[in-house]
Design an enzyme around this catalytic site. Structure first.
Site, mmCIF file in Angstrom:
data_model
loop_
_atom_site.group_PDB
_atom_site.id
_atom_site.type_symbol
_atom_site.label_atom_id
_atom_site.label_comp_id
_atom_site.label_asym_id
_atom_site.label_seq_id
_atom_site.Cartn_x
_atom_site.Cartn_y
_atom_site.Cartn_z
ATOM 1 C CD GLU A 85 -2.349 1.300 2.845
ATOM 2 O OE1 GLU A 85 -2.739 0.243 3.404
ATOM 3 O OE2 GLU A 85 -2.435 2.427 3.372
ATOM 4 N NE ARG A 140 0.341 7.996 5.617
ATOM 5 C CZ ARG A 140 0.320 7.252 6.693
ATOM 6 N NH1 ARG A 140 1.293 7.335 7.569
ATOM 7 N NH2 ARG A 140 -0.674 6.425 6.925
ATOM 8 C CE LYS A 165 -5.934 2.846 7.723
ATOM 9 N NZ LYS A 165 -4.590 2.960 7.188
HETATM 10 C C1 3PG Z 1 -1.418 3.396 8.200
HETATM 11 O O1 3PG Z 1 -1.647 4.407 7.593
HETATM 12 O O2 3PG Z 1 -2.010 2.347 7.942
HETATM 13 C C2 3PG Z 1 -0.499 3.440 9.339
HETATM 14 O O3 3PG Z 1 0.179 4.637 9.402
HETATM 15 C C3 3PG Z 1 0.446 2.309 9.446
HETATM 16 O O4 3PG Z 1 0.698 2.261 10.772
HETATM 17 P P1 3PG Z 1 2.124 1.874 11.362
HETATM 18 O O5 3PG Z 1 3.117 2.820 10.758
HETATM 19 O O6 3PG Z 1 1.961 2.046 12.857
HETATM 20 O O7 3PG Z 1 2.381 0.444 10.974
#
Ligand code: 3PG
Length: 211
Positions: free
Chosen positions: A44, A48, A132
């Site tokens: 994914e 950002r 999600k």
């Molecule tokens: C996301 O957008 O799914 C999260 O930022 C991923 O979370 P993590 O960096 O804590 O794994």
């Protein structure tokens, strides 16, 4: 929509969706190569950074057998750009009616972010059955997913946020969880510093934890 069903099944089989932030699209292909070598041909790529769209385009073209999706989609303009670049699925951090409607109209698989019963009900209004759950750790982790499953037995979850090698098993033992998202094996610093060997090692370790 057989394609959406197939993509969902692939995600369910792989059990982990690496959440990637790329500052430079030139890192996209080595990153994909590392994930494939680690045994996890799915990513994914999050919107950002400015490099997200080009990174998705490159990955989708050069690794057509990989499952490349777009994350952190917060508006329809980003959703369109991601899909045009070749993203096979969309992930949003929260629930957006506009983005969900865009995905529904265009038959694109979408995982909208939810963390409350109200947001699950928004997803139900669009006949979605997988969402999600974000940010998973901060909103109560597997316990909250269990509690949400009681009134919404048809809904399944892809939790992300605070998941790593030390707690992923607590999530995956819940049959309502199709897969977990996480960035622990593809941390920004590993990518920036081109530590692809470390990414391969952590990806292999992550895959072992799904067995
Ligand atoms: C996301 O957008 O799914 C999260 O930022 C991923 O979370 P993590 O960096 O804590 O794994």
């Amino acid at each position: 929509m057989p394609e959406q069903k197939n993509i969902l099944e692939l995600i369910e089989n792989r059990k982990i969706v690496p959440v990637v932030k790329l500052y430079n699209s030139e890192d996209s292909l080595p990153l994909c190569e590392a994930l494939c070598e680690g045994g996890l041909p799915v990513a994914e790529i999050t919107f950002r950074t400015e490099a997200a769209e080009d990174s998705i385009r490159l990955a989708a073209k050069v690794y057509p057998d990989m499952l490349i999706g777009a994350g952190t989609i917060v508006n329809t303009e980003q959703a369109k750009r991601a899909v045009d670049a070749g993203a096979k699925f969309l992930v949003t951090p929260g629930f957006s009616k506009k983005v969900t409607e865009y995905a529904a109209k265009n038959h694109i698989l979408i995982f909208p972010g939810v963390c409350t019963p109200t947001e699950v009900m928004c997803a139900l209004e669009y006949n979605l059955d997988v969402v999600k759950f974000f940010p998973a750790k901060q909103y109560g982790g597997p316990d909250t997913i269990n509690a949400l499953s009681a009134p919404f037995p048809s809904i399944r979850f892809m939790p992300t946020g605070g998941i790593n090698a030390s707690n992923i098993r607590d999530y995956l033992k819940n049959e309502k969880i199709i897969a977990c998202g996480g960035s622990w094996m593809v941390k920004d610093t590993y990518i920036k510093e081109h530590q692809f060997t470390e990414i391969i090692r952590l990806t292999k370790e992550a895959v072992k934890l799904t067995k």
